[in-house]
Design an enzyme around this catalytic site. Structure first.
Site, PDB file in Angstrom:
ATOM      1  N   GLY A 360     -11.802  45.402 -46.645  1.00 59.21           N
ATOM      2  CA  GLY A 360     -11.204  46.347 -45.473  1.00 59.21           C
ATOM      3  C   GLY A 360     -12.946  46.981 -44.551  1.00 59.21           C
ATOM      4  CB  SER A 683     -10.548  34.087 -32.049  1.00 59.57           C
ATOM      5  OG  SER A 683     -11.010  35.453 -31.592  1.00 59.57           O
ATOM      6  CE  LYS A 726      -8.968  38.385 -33.432  1.00 68.57           C
ATOM      7  NZ  LYS A 726      -9.099  37.335 -33.513  1.00 68.57           N
TER       8      LYS A 726
END
Length: 806
Positions: A360, A683, A726
């Site tokens: 994380g 992306s 995101k």
């Protein structure tokens, strides 16, 4: 000295040789080597013409081509007796000094030195006085003392000196044949009066004798000290042999202590045999030998390891849940997975091979969760950071034969924990290095493999050590840099970014009480409202974790402590209006969405190792020759996305209402702001496509919309990763609608419920669906044909989008 008519008659021209580190005296036969061309040519000229040569010392021996100021004035007029050619273009010459001479001037320096020389006649002796006789006898004694002290002095020198009664000759002969400074020899040479010359020599000789006496005294003391050490060594060896026969003494006590430790330790048979063998080798080593030091260090390290020592593990799901809830807010899925791990351990204690990897952004509590697990399960904690480790020996250790050898970090952590079943926390496993000293990630393959680590061999120990009972937990910010074989050993648990509401609760329940305790503040002295916490989170921090929030609360505590101490304030209550006084001007402002719909500007979503980020894409179209400019510090993958988007637009130009030759007459500039930050990833395709179409057609992009996904040449939208981060970034920046690839629909279940309720998600499969949802006005077209609409998830309704030509 005034030059008389007699002196002028003795002035002559002759070759000159400059001597480096050498002084020649009259009436002495000596040989030396000549290497410089100008000196060799001077010798050849002297031999050819039969003239003498003037030998004069050079002041600075480093000067290669001397002139008159580099030479002493007084030298020796000598006859060349013999010249011998040596290998390497060197010449060995034998000369005999005839008389002192004075260099009046140099007549030439090329191709050899030639000068005008004045012969200095020796002063005549008037008789031997008592003072002269006393001085000569004292000189004899000093020289005799010198020959006794100086090494390698021929006895013939003393005989030759004693056979002469000429003080001038004695001075020249002694000065020529003993080592002393060239400046001192030059002083003797320049003195024409024999008695004064002998006095100067006497002083110099007295100093040399004193220096030799001190040198001999120092060497004698060194020899005595060495002799004493050897004597002590032999005595100790004899004492050691006697004590071994009697079973007494310190050595016997030391060896017996090692034997008792080996006997008492719960060692495997292989380890016990190895240590006994090394101890037997130690008993045979001489006292103080380097091999004995290595063996002692090896035995100490091996016997300090906790062989057979285990802490009683508390395997209780309620106890672990209670500790995790006390020390961490939220992280429900992470806690659930850890509790499952504990439950399995409770049912199958012998289960091996479970290695958890907490992944994380920084500051979300990865390390603190591992520490809470160790506390709840009653395991010793050993923490080691792998960030920047590039030497395999850091993991496996060094061979004990190397100087400064030590065990690796894993064995050191076991030694520090004092238990064979600790919890070892491997921090920053994604930041391992690799260089010519080996690959530490490959060494960790054995450590983290439950089938191999039961017989882990450290290079220093040379015996197997059981790591199967160790609970390994690793932490990382990203999985991309972890080698695949190493990642395969671990079970990944992802920790996502905190929402603003979670940060408020963490700050109120955990961080603020912790910082108040650290700064010595009572609960009644400082109160921070929830609105102030929310303002700190939105205006002063922009992060996935809570580290910056903790630093901001620490700053408030410091200023509060200052006011309590200086102004005598009893209690302080901080609201959002007071933050500017305590924390200064806000660092961040809510993302300003344009009041008007913008053309050629699209909000993209990016994933970074520190969480999600909103990434704007700007496209500008100007008349030109068809150039495509990409700026913003982009990586290769993102550049390829831009060219793929352009190719798709060209193939669909008739359907989009764009002139077919736009790529010949328009220059397209694609820019990503914050150019100092490197950007790369697959992306941003649909964001670049939408921005290009908007700029080429003049259709604005809707407000409050963001998108992520890759586009192919045929217009297909491919799935992406990092969806949780995101969408969290979109929520944090005030975005209302997010366009996602349809294949990512299954991942929406993992998104935080707060984020799901606040955002509207549009799932798309093709680029034309993206354009329909993102552009606010219909594109110019000759014919209109309805396209299948994209499914919409969330609470908001989607506004009608443009219809494309077929």
């Amino acid at each position: 000295m005034t030059t008389t008519q007699k002196d002028i008659l003795h002035t002559s021209t002759m070759p000159v040789i400059a001597l480096r580190g050498l002084t020649i005296f009259p009436n002495v036969l000596i040989h030396f080597d000549v290497a410089r061309d100008i000196s060799i040519k001077s010798l050849e000229t002297a031999m050819t013409t039969g003239s003498p040569v003037f030998l004069v010392a050079q002041k600075d021996i480093s000067v290669e081509v001397p002139d008159q100021r580099d030479l002493y004035v007084v030298g020796t007029i000598s006859n060349v007796r013999q010249i011998l050619r040596m290998p390497g273009d060197n010449v060995r010459v034998m000369v005999e000094g005839q008389a002192r001479g004075k260099l009046l001037r140099l007549l030439r320096t090329e191709p050899y030195l030639e000068g005008e020389i004045l012969e200095l006649p020796e002063e005549e002796r008037t008789g031997t006085s008592a003072r002269t006789e006393a001085l000569m006898r004292s000189t004899y004694e000093l020289f005799q003392r010198y020959t006794e002290l100086a090494p390698k002095v021929s006895p013939d020198l003393l005989i030759h000196v004693l056979a002469s009664q000429d003080p001038g000759y004695i001075s020249d002969y002694i000065a020529q044949n003993i080592p002393m400074r060239n400046s001192d020899k030059q002083t003797i040479l320049e003195e024409r009066r024999p008695l004064r010359r002998l006095e100067k020599l006497h002083r110099l000789l007295d100093r040399e004798v004193e220096i030799l006496a001190l040198d001999n005294e120092i060497q004698s003391k060194a020899r005595e000290q060495m002799s004493d050490q050897q004597r002590d060594y032999y005595l100790r060896e004899q004492m050691k042999a006697i004590q071994n026969e009697l079973g007494e003494g310190d050595g016997a006590d030391e060896f017996e202590e090692y034997r008792q430790k080996i006997a008492k330790a719960a060692l495997p048979d292989e380890v016990r045999e190895k240590l006994t063998k090394e101890l037997n080798r130690l008993t045979k080593q001489p006292f103080g030998s380097s091999e004995a030091t290595v063996l002692r260090s090896y035995l100490d390290v091996c016997l300090e390891l906790p062989w057979g020592k285990y802490t009683k593990e508390k395997i209780s799901v309620p106890a672990v849940r209670r500790v995790l809830d006390q020390e961490h807010y939220g992280l429900d899925k992470v806690k659930e997975r850890i509790l499952e791990f504990v439950a399995v351990k409770q049912l199958a204690p012998a289960l091996k091979g479970q290695v958890l990897c907490l992944v994380g952004p920084p500051g979300v509590g990865k390390t603190s969760i591992a520490m809470s697990m160790a506390k709840a399960m009653n395991r010793k904690l050993a923490r080691l950071s792998l960030g920047g480790v590039s030497d395999e020996a850091e993991i496996r250790g060094h061979r004990k034969t190397y100087v400064g050898a030590m065990p690796g970090r894993i064995i050191t952590a076991i030694q520090q924990a004092g238990s064979c079943n600790p919890l070892i926390l491997l921090d920053e496993i994604d930041k391992l290095g690799r260089d010519h000293r080996g690959d530490p990630s490959s060494a960790l393959l054995e450590v983290l493999d439950g089938e191999q680590n039961a017989t882990f061999r450290d290079n220093f120990l040379e015996v197997p050590f059981d790591l199967s009972q160790v609970l390994f937990i690793t932490t990382a910010n990203t999985l991309d840099t972890i080698p695949r074989p190493l990642l395969d050993r671990m079970e990944v648990i992802e920790l996502s970014s905190y929402t603003d509401e979670e940060k408020v609760q963490i700050g109120k329940k955990y961080l603020l009480p912790k910082e108040m305790k650290r700064h010595g503040l009572e609960k009644s002295q400082l109160k921070v409202s929830d609105s102030a916490l929310r303002e700190i989170i939105s205006a002063y921090t922009r992060e996935s974790g809570v580290r910056v929030l903790e630093r901001m609360l620490a700053a408030i505590c410091r200023k509060t402590a200052m006011r309590v101490v200086s102004d005598g304030v009893k209690s302080i209550h901080i609201t959002e209006k007071d933050l500017k006084e305590y924390l200064g001007v806000p660092r961040y402002y809510p993302e300003r969405q344009a009041l008007e719909e913008r053309i050629g500007v699209v909000n993209g979503l990016a994933w970074t190792s520190v969480g999600g980020e909103l990434l704007e894409v700007e496209v500008n179209v100007v008349p030109g020759a068809g150039k495509v400019e990409l700026t913003g510090n982009l990586g290769d993958v993102m550049k390829e996305s831009a060219y793929a988007a352009l190719s798709f637009i060209r193939s669909q130009s008739d359907r989009l209402g764009i002139p077919a030759d736009f790529y010949k007459e328009k220059d397209i500039h694609v820019h990503f702001p914050e150019g100092a930050v490197p950007k790369d990833g697959p992306s941003a395709g649909i964001a670049i496509t939408t921005a290009m179409v908007s700029a080429l057609t003049g259709c604005p992009v809707r407000r409050g919309i963001a998108m992520t996904g890759e586009v192919t040449l045929r217009g297909r939208v491919l799935p992406i990763g990092g969806l949780k981060e995101k969408t969290m970034a979109a929520f944090r920046n005030g975005i209302k609608t997010v366009i996602l690839p349809a294949d990512n629909g299954k991942d929406l279940e993992e998104i935080d419920q707060t984020v799901r309720k606040a955002l509207q998600f549009i799932l798309v499969e093709r680029a034309d669906q993206v354009l329909s949802a993102a552009l606010s006005h219909p594109l110019p077209s000759a014919e209109e044909q309805r396209e299948p609409s994209a499914p919409v998830l969330g609470t908001a309704k989607r506004a009608p989008g443009p219809r494309l030509r077929q």
